[in-house]
Write an enzyme that holds these catalytic residues in place. Structure first.
Site, PDB file in Angstrom:
ATOM      1  CB  ILE A 141      -0.987  -0.214   1.387  1.00 40.39           C
ATOM      2  CG1 ILE A 141      -1.894  -1.340   1.796  1.00 40.39           C
ATOM      3  CG2 ILE A 141      -1.797   0.691   0.801  1.00 40.39           C
ATOM      4  CD1 ILE A 141      -2.312  -1.487   2.447  1.00 40.39           C
ATOM      5  CD  GLU A 195       9.609  -8.472  10.633  1.00 39.17           C
ATOM      6  OE1 GLU A 195      10.457  -8.516  10.241  1.00 39.17           O
ATOM      7  OE2 GLU A 195       8.315  -8.458   9.191  1.00 39.17           O
ATOM      8  CE  LYS A 210       4.221  -3.447   9.138  1.00 35.99           C
ATOM      9  NZ  LYS A 210       3.888  -5.226   8.939  1.00 35.99           N
ATOM     10  N   GLY A 307       4.636 -10.124   2.345  1.00 37.78           N
ATOM     11  CA  GLY A 307       4.152 -10.717   1.106  1.00 37.78           C
ATOM     12  C   GLY A 307       5.884 -10.852   0.089  1.00 37.78           C
TER      13      GLY A 307
HETATM   14  P1  NAP Z   1      13.852 -12.676   4.473  1.00 38.24           P
HETATM   15  O1  NAP Z   1      13.407 -13.578   3.692  1.00 38.24           O
HETATM   16  O2  NAP Z   1      14.861 -13.312   6.511  1.00 38.24           O
HETATM   17  O3  NAP Z   1      15.567 -12.086   3.599  1.00 38.24           O
HETATM   18  C1  NAP Z   1      16.922 -11.475   5.065  1.00 38.24           C
HETATM   19  C2  NAP Z   1      18.494 -11.453   3.294  1.00 38.24           C
HETATM   20  O4  NAP Z   1      18.748 -11.085   4.280  1.00 38.24           O
HETATM   21  C3  NAP Z   1      18.288 -13.195   3.348  1.00 38.24           C
HETATM   22  O5  NAP Z   1      19.026 -13.263   1.635  1.00 38.24           O
HETATM   23  C4  NAP Z   1      19.369 -13.047   4.124  1.00 38.24           C
HETATM   24  O6  NAP Z   1      20.796 -14.147   4.124  1.00 38.24           O
HETATM   25  C5  NAP Z   1      20.050 -12.047   4.651  1.00 38.24           C
HETATM   26  N1  NAP Z   1      20.827 -11.786   5.336  1.00 38.24           N
HETATM   27  C6  NAP Z   1      20.437 -11.434   6.703  1.00 38.24           C
HETATM   28  N2  NAP Z   1      21.041 -10.426   7.760  1.00 38.24           N
HETATM   29  C7  NAP Z   1      22.201 -10.790   6.909  1.00 38.24           C
HETATM   30  C8  NAP Z   1      24.093 -10.526   7.309  1.00 38.24           C
HETATM   31  N3  NAP Z   1      24.085 -10.117   8.207  1.00 38.24           N
HETATM   32  N4  NAP Z   1      24.859 -10.738   6.376  1.00 38.24           N
HETATM   33  C9  NAP Z   1      24.862 -11.355   5.338  1.00 38.24           C
HETATM   34  N5  NAP Z   1      22.859 -11.737   4.636  1.00 38.24           N
HETATM   35  C10 NAP Z   1      21.647 -11.402   5.615  1.00 38.24           C
HETATM   36  O7  NAP Z   1      13.427 -11.706   5.270  1.00 38.24           O
HETATM   37  P2  NAP Z   1      12.175 -10.058   4.377  1.00 38.24           P
HETATM   38  O8  NAP Z   1      11.202 -11.769   5.134  1.00 38.24           O
HETATM   39  O9  NAP Z   1      12.743 -10.772   3.410  1.00 38.24           O
HETATM   40  O10 NAP Z   1      12.375  -9.004   4.728  1.00 38.24           O
HETATM   41  C11 NAP Z   1      13.145  -8.250   4.472  1.00 38.24           C
HETATM   42  C12 NAP Z   1      13.359  -6.807   5.510  1.00 38.24           C
HETATM   43  O11 NAP Z   1      11.982  -6.025   4.535  1.00 38.24           O
HETATM   44  C13 NAP Z   1      12.875  -6.504   7.088  1.00 38.24           C
HETATM   45  O12 NAP Z   1      13.708  -5.674   7.867  1.00 38.24           O
HETATM   46  C14 NAP Z   1      10.937  -7.236   7.035  1.00 38.24           C
HETATM   47  O13 NAP Z   1      10.795  -6.320   8.150  1.00 38.24           O
HETATM   48  C15 NAP Z   1      10.682  -6.438   5.789  1.00 38.24           C
HETATM   49  N6  NAP Z   1       9.595  -6.520   5.079  1.00 38.24           N
HETATM   50  C16 NAP Z   1       9.172  -7.575   5.033  1.00 38.24           C
HETATM   51  C17 NAP Z   1       8.140  -7.674   4.812  1.00 38.24           C
HETATM   52  C18 NAP Z   1       7.635  -9.402   4.078  1.00 38.24           C
HETATM   53  O14 NAP Z   1       6.716  -9.434   3.685  1.00 38.24           O
HETATM   54  N7  NAP Z   1       8.524 -10.241   4.350  1.00 38.24           N
HETATM   55  C19 NAP Z   1       7.141  -6.577   4.425  1.00 38.24           C
HETATM   56  C20 NAP Z   1       8.005  -5.483   4.404  1.00 38.24           C
HETATM   57  C21 NAP Z   1       8.931  -5.448   4.972  1.00 38.24           C
HETATM   58  P3  NAP Z   1      20.273 -15.178   3.496  1.00 38.24           P
HETATM   59  O15 NAP Z   1      19.016 -15.515   2.324  1.00 38.24           O
HETATM   60  O16 NAP Z   1      21.775 -16.579   2.849  1.00 38.24           O
HETATM   61  O17 NAP Z   1      20.164 -16.305   5.360  1.00 38.24           O
HETATM   62  N1  HSE Z   2       5.766  -9.296   9.387  1.00 45.15           N
HETATM   63  C1  HSE Z   2       5.574  -8.443   8.881  1.00 45.15           C
HETATM   64  C2  HSE Z   2       3.426  -8.175   8.445  1.00 45.15           C
HETATM   65  C3  HSE Z   2       6.086  -8.019   7.010  1.00 45.15           C
HETATM   66  O1  HSE Z   2       3.370  -9.615   8.716  1.00 45.15           O
HETATM   67  O2  HSE Z   2       2.876  -8.224   8.370  1.00 45.15           O
HETATM   68  C4  HSE Z   2       5.723  -6.879   6.213  1.00 45.15           C
HETATM   69  O3  HSE Z   2       5.820  -5.473   7.636  1.00 45.15           O
END
Ligand code: NAP
Ligand code: HSE
Length: 445
Positions: A141, A195, A210, A307
């Site tokens: 959004i 998360e 947020k 997602g």
């Molecule tokens: P994720 O799937 O856990 O991905 C994290 C990535 O960062 C992975 O590729 C991991 O490496 C890498 N990483 C983490 N720590 C590291 C380190 N110390 N050194 C090198 N690489 C590192 O997380 P995600 O869901 O994509 O979320 C990422 C961010 O977006 C977070 O801040 C989260 O709050 C935010 N976010 C997520 C969503 C959602 O729906 N998932 C929505 C909004 C915001 P590996 O792959 O090798 O483990």
């Molecule tokens: N973990 C978060 C959620 C990702 O479920 O809303 C989006 O910020």
């Protein structure tokens, strides 16, 4: 990075997990469209990971996957750094290094912005660079630019929002299908909504992160997570979801901010929302943000709140924004997380005005209801309705029965004093449940 247009705008990804892979996928799938629109190519050139052997979506050959963060930041073909690794450290340090090296930064990291926004934005101002964060709140959004640009004419009066996809997914499945909390949480993790540490989702911390970001954007007020009164859904019981339904409500994890004459009231809590109201109908991993402006009145923004692709959509929108007009994004950055001037006061949680849903497990004998009602009355809390069912045949031997009381509006402090006195004087077999109720006449604020 100079702001001179080069034929390729190079992206360095810090993280190639759920969101990072979504960014790669959108940039690959829509490469030709973006190039035609922008007159230059948007291309991921390097991506930082922790474990290069991990299985991922197909990573294009031109993306250099590395475990060395400095090799991403110092790569001369990286113009913009997209941080999607999460956490505070090393993400915060790497973002500040990237800014000092002249790169604009796009981040989805609400935890970092909520508690370290000031340092990050100060560094960006010193480096004359932009920090963009559309993906940090509400997934796909576009609420940040909506507040900053679309609603710029308004003084924001209130925000009432569902901001965590994981919790809304869990609550929807518990409400509609009576599913088990733990099983649905595991499914949300598999779908990439949660998360890395899902406690942050279910205990309300992610929603508070947020809300802190929204409060900065909407009210220019810096608040840290610890200043936001918060409760999650981790201790919510199925019985309360059922009673809420019987009373004409659904339970949602709401983030609320409201300007009152005494200051700004901020809270995150599982809240009974009237069925049929705008927020009650937001289901699964969808989020919704209701914003009330003094000129525009009520507005509602909704969409997928978590997602891979919804979040990547917001990240790529910031990338396109930077590709089109980096100076506009630098100017936007200059205005945020500035050292406080004339900040609006925060209302103390005891002064919050609330209606409550109260559930007591009480001994089924004369005088119990009267005793509870007397204590509530003595604390200035007026009862709006009461539910106590006759015990079913198989419950007749039980020593206690549930009693649900809906109250009229009182202060949270009065509610706390009354519940303390009830706990002291009634020797109930379990702690009373107290949930907030929103909306008096079909409104959900
Ligand atoms: P994720 O799937 O856990 O991905 C994290 C990535 O960062 C992975 O590729 C991991 O490496 C890498 N990483 C983490 N720590 C590291 C380190 N110390 N050194 C090198 N690489 C590192 O997380 P995600 O869901 O994509 O979320 C990422 C961010 O977006 C977070 O801040 C989260 O709050 C935010 N976010 C997520 C969503 C959602 O729906 N998932 C929505 C909004 C915001 P590996 O792959 O090798 O483990
Ligand atoms: N973990 C978060 C959620 C990702 O479920 O809303 C989006 O910020």
């Amino acid at each position: 990075m100079s702001d001179v247009k080069r034929p390729v705008l190079g992206v360095g990804l810090l993280g190639l997990g759920t969101v990072g892979q979504g960014v790669v996928r959108i940039l690959e799938d829509r490469a030709a469209d973006f190039e035609a629109r922008l007159g230059r190519r948007l291309s991921v050139v390097a991506a930082l990971v922790r474990d290069p052997a991990k299985s991922r979506e197909r990573v294009p050959e031109h993306v250099r996957v590395t475990t060395d963060p400095m090799s991403v930041l110092t790569d001369p073909s990286v113009d913009i750094v997209m941080e999607v690794m999460g956490g505070i450290d090393p993400a915060g340090k790497l973002i500040r290094q990237a800014l000092r090296m002249g790169k604009h930064v796009i981040t989805a990291n609400k935890a970092l912005l909520a508690d370290h926004g000031e340092e990050i934005f100060q560094t960006a101002r010193e480096a004359d660079r932009a920090v963009c964060f559309e993906a940090a709140v509400g997934g796909g959004i576009p609420i940040i630019q909506a507040l900053r640009v679309g609603l710029a004419a308004n003084r924001i009066v209130s925000i009432s929002a569902i901001l965590n996809g994981t919790c809304n997914f869990i609550l929807t499945a518990m409400t509609r299908a009576g599913r088990d909390y733990g099983e649905v949480l595991a499914e949300a993790q598999k779908l990439g909504y949660a998360e890395a540490d899902p406690t942050l989702d279910v205990d309300g911390t992610d929603t508070a992160h947020k809300l802190a970001v929204l409060v900065q954007v909407a009210f220019g007020r810096k608040v840290t997570t610890s200043e936001i009164s918060r409760r999650g859904i981790d201790r919510l019981e199925a019985a309360d979801i059922r009673f809420a339904g019987e009373l004409g409500y659904v339970v949602k994890l709401l983030a609320r901010a409201r300007v009152r004459p005494e200051g700004l009231e901020l809270r995150v809590a599982p809240t009974l929302v009237p069925k049929g109201s705008q927020l009650a109908d937001i289901s699964d991993a969808y989020n919704a943000i209701r914003v009330e402006g003094d000129a525009v009145g009520d507005t509602l923004f909704s969409g997928r709140g978590a997602g891979m692709l919804p979040t990547a959509s917001a990240m790529v929108s910031d990338l396109i924004g930077l590709a089109v007009d980096p100076r506009f994004r630098v100017r936007q950055t200059e205005e945020l997380w500035r050292p406080a001037t004339n900040a609006i006061a925060l209302v103390s949680p005891d002064e919050f005005r609330m209606r409550a849903y109260l559930r007591f497990q009480i001994p089924d004998r004369p005088g119990e209801l009267a005793h509870l009602a007397r204590i509530l009355g003595e604390n200035g809390i007026s009862i709006a309705s009461v539910i106590q069912h006759e015990p079913m045949a198989d419950e007749r031997e039980q020593a206690s029965v549930p009693l649900v009381i809906m109250t009229h509006t009182a202060t949270a402090g009065a509610m706390r004093l009354a519940l303390d006195e009830i706990a002291r004087t009634c020797r109930l077999p379990s702690e009373p449940v107290c949930l907030e109720v929103s909306g008096h006449t079909g409104r959900d604020d």
